[in-house]
Each structure stands twice: as structure tokens, then as C-alpha cells.
Scaffold this active site. Sequence first.
Site, mmCIF file in Angstrom:
data_model
loop_
_atom_site.group_PDB
_atom_site.id
_atom_site.type_symbol
_atom_site.label_atom_id
_atom_site.label_comp_id
_atom_site.label_asym_id
_atom_site.label_seq_id
_atom_site.Cartn_x
_atom_site.Cartn_y
_atom_site.Cartn_z
ATOM 1 N N LYS A 1 13.429 -4.960 -3.436
ATOM 2 C CA LYS A 1 13.000 -5.231 -4.805
ATOM 3 C C LYS A 1 14.088 -5.887 -5.654
ATOM 4 C CE LYS A 1 9.346 -4.042 -5.761
ATOM 5 N NZ LYS A 1 7.910 -4.297 -5.493
HETATM 6 C C1 LIG Z 1 10.661 1.745 -0.731
HETATM 7 C C2 LIG Z 1 9.649 0.669 -0.950
HETATM 8 N N1 LIG Z 1 8.926 0.251 0.082
HETATM 9 C C3 LIG Z 1 7.983 -0.686 -0.063
HETATM 10 C C4 LIG Z 1 7.700 -1.254 -1.281
HETATM 11 C C5 LIG Z 1 6.563 -2.245 -1.388
HETATM 12 O O1 LIG Z 1 6.932 -3.511 -1.798
HETATM 13 P P1 LIG Z 1 5.932 -4.346 -2.676
HETATM 14 O O2 LIG Z 1 5.938 -3.744 -4.053
HETATM 15 O O3 LIG Z 1 6.462 -5.732 -2.668
HETATM 16 O O4 LIG Z 1 4.579 -4.261 -2.066
HETATM 17 C C6 LIG Z 1 8.432 -0.828 -2.379
HETATM 18 C C7 LIG Z 1 8.131 -1.328 -3.696
HETATM 19 O O5 LIG Z 1 8.600 -0.831 -4.706
HETATM 20 C C8 LIG Z 1 9.425 0.157 -2.218
HETATM 21 O O6 LIG Z 1 10.146 0.621 -3.257
#
Ligand SMILES: Cc1ncc(COP(=O)(O)O)c(C=O)c1O
Length: 510
Positions: A82
Site C-alpha cells: 500500500k
Molecule cells: C495486508 C493487506 N493485504 C492485502 C491488501 C489488499 O490490497 P488491495 O486494497 O489493493 O486490494 C491490503 C490492503 O490494505 C492489505 O493491507
Amino acid sequence: MSTSSHMETENGSTNGVTNFFDLQRMPHIVEALDRNQKIQPDILHVIGNTPLVKLTRIPKDEGILCDIYAKCEFLNPGGSVKDRIAYRMVLDAEQRGVLIPGKSVIIEPTSGNTGIGLALAAAVKGYRCIIVLPEKMSDEKVNTLKALGAEIVRTPTEAASSDPDSNIMVARRMAKEIPNAVVLDQYNNPCNPLAHYDGTAEEILWSLDDEVDMVVIGAGTCGTISGVAHKIKERCPKCIVVGVDPYGSILAQPEELNKSDVQFYEVEGIGYDFLPRSLDRSVIDKWVKTDDHNSLQMSRRLIREEGLLCGGSSGSAMWGAIQAARSLKAGQKCVVLLPDNIRNYMTKFISDQWMEARNFKKVIRNDKVWWWEHLVTDELFQAVVSISNKSTPLEALDKLKETRAPLLTIVNDSGSIVGVFTADNARQRLANLSGSINESLDKFTVKKFYKVDLMLKPTLGQISRLLDITPYVVVVKSEATSQIRKPVGMITSNDLLIYTAAETKHLNGK
Ligand SMILES: Cc1ncc(COP(=O)(O)O)c(C=O)c1O
């Protein structure tokens, strides 16, 4: 006057482009891959360009024929994928004059990692930053945010996204009240998928010379999966894009927007109870649903067997990849994206006791003490004093004083436990969070506490393991035909020691 999400004010456009997923036509401000730069001007320039690492043990053990590669997003400077979107949203908003250095206040609802990315950018660039995140998210994330200078607002985990108490709604409200506030709004900001279209996907394609057969990515805001998928479909149309969504989330099943499917799960960062605008289902070929047990076990394996110091959603993605990659042949290539870092979970799934408490791992055997496998009986625990959840915090304090009990259990109208009232938590709320004793009891209720159910025959060993990570364990008795769990007692280390010492004496005396 607050400036809310630019998406609300500018009709979903970034510099004039109106279609949210018209990514090709959007301004591409991510710098080209440069592996020769010896010194970086600041830490924000280190975001991205994460390594792609071939997995050696897990795919083999699982009988997978294709090659699996991990995109190590946990190696970003803020510890997660992120960082990319946080930096991209800040750059874009600065270019458009929405964010003004020295003046604007960044406010964002997040599950933590976008917050850390924004707080990182805010620290380097000198913005005030307020992060609104649900209580479920780890204390490690909160402490990282605080160390970066962000202000934190916690919201109840159980609040649905449309509830006025949810992190999204609270952030919106605060943005109206705080002068010069800007919500960059990852759910509705095209810079979210764009950061992955320009960055993450380009890097994957570069590493594998545009030869990718499958990508597997966890879905939260869905910016990562949608952005990567858009680029991959342009350059490598045969590639299968697999989304990973936890049970309890509705991202994978929009046809039957069935709110009863929404349930609590432990893995952080993936899954939602609504469909974010940054989700484009048309570029996702397949979904795999995951549960906490398999996900967190798999995260531990990624750490233990592959040396990848990643978080819980990485395990979800990897477990999903193992299921999906069974359809691939030898020589084919599958990329799994590992979103965040072990640091966020040091007191959570990295702790054996935390895993055992949730039945994600068997309690270890301990032959050094005779009582380890003995069952909890009512001679072990102290009785608890209960109060109704309709009481006030003042009434709860009076009851604590009157009974001299270490804590009170809070019950609903059916007598089922909803939480715990402790002097320690009440003091923290009043002293550290500027709470008021006139607020509702709910605000003073500890909802994260450890309990054992007598009906499940807990052992003393289990209690001892729990007492490694908590000062008390609440004992409840569940009713077979209902969800009611009546509190019947509590156990501290003191209780366990006194009980086992007395029993030892008794045994020795025989
Ligand atoms: C630990 C973690 N995994 C996966 C994601 C998923 O990413 P996305 O928001 O781009 O779908 C996030 C998003 O905040 C996250 O913090």
C-alpha cells in the site's frame, strides 16, 4: 472548509480522465525502473521495485508442477504494497493542487497499511495525518503509525461500512469538521489501481519477460488486483487472474449481495462488506475463498520454509495460489503477491499462544507438569460479577468498588457475555483517549478478551498457555441450542498456581 475526496468533487477523474478504469489514458507519473541509482533522494523513492522470488519448498511439497514466484511487496519501506498507492495518491493530489504542503491535513479510513504508507509520505513531506482504522487491526500497525507522527482514531470492528461509526463514515465526518482536510479515498481514487498498472504489473512483466500464466492476488480495496490485471491482460492476454477473498467478505459474490455472508475473520487487509469502486471484476478470471486457519498456517510456512517475513493475507494469497496453480503444467509461471510484513503481526499469528487460542494450532504438550492435560473444574476459577450492557460506566465503577472484583463481565438481555469491564481499560480510555465517563458503557467495554467454554472441556495446559498472553481468562458455559454464552468465572495465574499447588500437596500427601 474541508476538501473531501477529490473523487466526489471531480466526478471520478484524475486530471480530466472520466472513466475510472481508463488506465491507459491516465497520467503516468511513476518513474521508470532504474536499478542503477546508488543513492535515493528520500525514502519515498524506494517504494516499489520489489523483488520477485522463486519459491523452492512449498510448491514442491504441495505437488505443484509449475513455478511459483512471490512478489515481495512486504519489502516496501513502509512494509506493504500500500506504500505504492499512498505515494501515488499524494503525488497526484499535489499535482492537482488538492493537497497543499504545509496546509492540508490528510485523513484516511484504512485497515492500516494505506495509513502507514500515507503517514510515511506525510512524515517526509511534512503533512499532518489522521488515520481512522477499525479496532480489529493490530497494535503493531497503530504503534508504527504513531511513530510516524500520525494521529489515530479507532472505530468498532463490527460497524458495517455504511454505519455512522465505521472508519469510512467517521473519516468523512472528520473531513467536514477539520479545516483543510483531504480524504484521498483509496476506495474511489483511480490512483489506487493506477499505481499497480504502472508499477507492480510492469515489474512482474519485466521480471518474467512478459511470460506469465497466472497471477494470484488478495482483494481488499481491489486496487492491486484490478490495476495489475488491466496491464497483464493488455500485455499477456492468456494469463489467468485469480482473486483471493476470505469467507465472511462479499467481494467474490456480488450477484447475491447477501449481508448475512458478512462475518468476522482474523486476516487483515482483505475482504469487504461492500464493492469498492476500485474493483473491476471483468478482469478477474477466477476467485478462491480462504479461511483464517489455512491462511495463517500458510503464512507461518512462508516464513518458516521459504524465509519470507510476510503477513497473514500473504498466507491467504499463497493458499489460493496452491489451489489455483494445480491446473498449471511444468514450465508454466504463477506469480503470487505477498502484500505485507511480519512486523504488523508480532503479537498476533506469529505468537503460538495466539494461534492456539483460536484453534489455528494445537496446544503444545508439556510433560513437565502433571496437571497439563487435566480439565478445568469449578474449583479452579473465581466467580465473576456481571452487569447489564445497559448500565452506565459510573454504575460499573461503583460495582467494581463495591465487590472489589478484578473485573466485571458485561452481559446482554439473554445473559450472554458481550465484553468485560476493567479498571485498567477504563483508566486508559479516560487518560489516553480523552474519553468521558458519561459516554455509553459500550465505549468502555473490552471486546478483545480471552475466554474458554466449559462445554468444550478446556485443559489447565490450555489455560496456562492463554495466561502467557493475557492477565485473565474468562470461563463461559455455552448453551447447545443457542448462541448464548453465560460467564461463569475467571482464572488468573494466581488461581492456577494456588489450585495446582494445593492439588500437588494433596497428591503428595496420599
Ligand atoms: C495486508 C493487506 N493485504 C492485502 C491488501 C489488499 O490490497 P488491495 O486494497 O489493493 O486490494 C491490503 C490492503 O490494505 C492489505 O493491507
